[in-house]
Design an enzyme around this catalytic site. Structure first.
Site, PDB file in Angstrom:
ATOM      1  N   GLU A 150       0.804  -1.221   0.000  1.00  0.00           N
ATOM      2  CA  GLU A 150       0.000   0.000   0.000  1.00  0.00           C
ATOM      3  C   GLU A 150       0.837   1.271   0.000  1.00  0.00           C
ATOM      4  O   GLU A 150       0.313   2.361  -0.229  1.00  0.00           O
ATOM      5  CB  GLU A 150      -0.953  -0.015   1.199  1.00  0.00           C
ATOM      6  CG  GLU A 150      -1.974  -1.136   1.110  1.00  0.00           C
ATOM      7  CD  GLU A 150      -2.808  -1.309   2.361  1.00  0.00           C
ATOM      8  OE1 GLU A 150      -3.887  -1.914   2.255  1.00  0.00           O
ATOM      9  OE2 GLU A 150      -2.395  -0.846   3.449  1.00  0.00           O
TER      10      GLU A 150
ATOM     11  N   ASP B 127     -11.960  -6.917  -2.043  1.00  0.00           N
ATOM     12  CA  ASP B 127     -12.781  -8.112  -1.843  1.00  0.00           C
ATOM     13  C   ASP B 127     -14.137  -7.667  -1.328  1.00  0.00           C
ATOM     14  O   ASP B 127     -14.339  -6.484  -1.036  1.00  0.00           O
ATOM     15  CB  ASP B 127     -12.114  -9.088  -0.862  1.00  0.00           C
ATOM     16  CG  ASP B 127     -11.897  -8.459   0.510  1.00  0.00           C
ATOM     17  OD1 ASP B 127     -12.852  -8.465   1.300  1.00  0.00           O
ATOM     18  OD2 ASP B 127     -10.783  -7.960   0.780  1.00  0.00           O
TER      19      ASP B 127
END
Length: 233
Positions: A11, A198
């Site tokens: 990230e 997700d």
């Protein structure tokens, strides 16, 4: 200066790759990279996963660098019915879904000390980030809604529906609620930017591995576009 916090190396790696790093400083086992991205002063750090790691990181960043704004960037599980993998969620409020002192009369999710369930974020930062997403032709829909955090990787449909119905959240992860608490206490402007990797259900583990790197690239492109715009608010 703007501070950017990501929980995992994926990230923040792309941000570090694109920035001109002027200084790297180790504090409290955290590696803070200060420099320029898109010509703007930033400091980037990987906090580690979970609320305690994120809170330690945010408070250390504020005390050492005093950023005017903090952005928590990364991936999240989508909760809302229309929130799909690849979409972007900007936090218009942060919640800690695993806080429960209802046995002593508190509302579920109320954070003691600040006595809030929904910790406020910056509507102006969200406005700029949404505009930046349009300018860089972000590949996915952009949602502005509540993000719920807890020290759990949600992969249960039952838990997913409980978080959504109890808190009105559209995404869930493990850090932004605690960073929001730290920023609120310190008076630092804050929001969270999350790309959906997700749908926080029984397929969450598989989907996360497949989409997390793509999601991190998406948020990096967005932030490169947004940083110059954030100086004007």
């Amino acid at each position: 200066m703007i501070g950017i916090i990501g929980a995992m190396e994926d990230e923040v790696a792309q941000l570090k790759k694109n920035m001109e790093i002027e200084e790297t400083t180790e504090v409290a086992s955290l590696s803070f990279c200060r420099g320029k991205l898109s010509g703007r002063e930033i400091v980037v750090v990987r906090s580690g996963i979970g609320k305690v790691n994120a809170a330690i990181c945010a408070q250390t960043m504020i005390l050492r660098y005093a950023p005017s704004r903090i952005i928590n960037s990364g991936v999240a599980g989508g909760i809302g019915a229309d929130v799909k993998i690849g979409d972007l969620v900007l936090a218009d409020g942060a919640i800690q879904h695993d806080v429960d002192t209802t046995q002593i009369g508190d509302q579920i999710g109320m954070v003691s000390g600040i006595n809030l369930v929904v910790i406020p974020t910056s509507s102006e930062m969200n406005r700029v980030l949404a505009e930046a997403a349009r300018r860089c032709a972000y590949q996915g829909n952009v949602h502005i809604g509540r993000i719920a955090s807890g020290d759990q990787f949600i992969s249960s449909a039952e838990k997913l529906h409980w978080i959504a119905s109890t808190f009105g959240a559209v995404a869930c992860e493990m850090e932004s609620g605690s960073i929001a608490q730290v920023c609120y206490i310190n008076g630092t402007e804050y929001t969270a930017v999350r790309c959906i990797s997700d749908n926080a259900d029984s397929n969450a583990g598989v989907d996360y591995e497949q989409f997390s790197t793509f999601a991190a690239h998406q948020t990096t492109e967005l932030l490169c576009t947004a940083l110059p715009m954030l100086e004007n608010i």
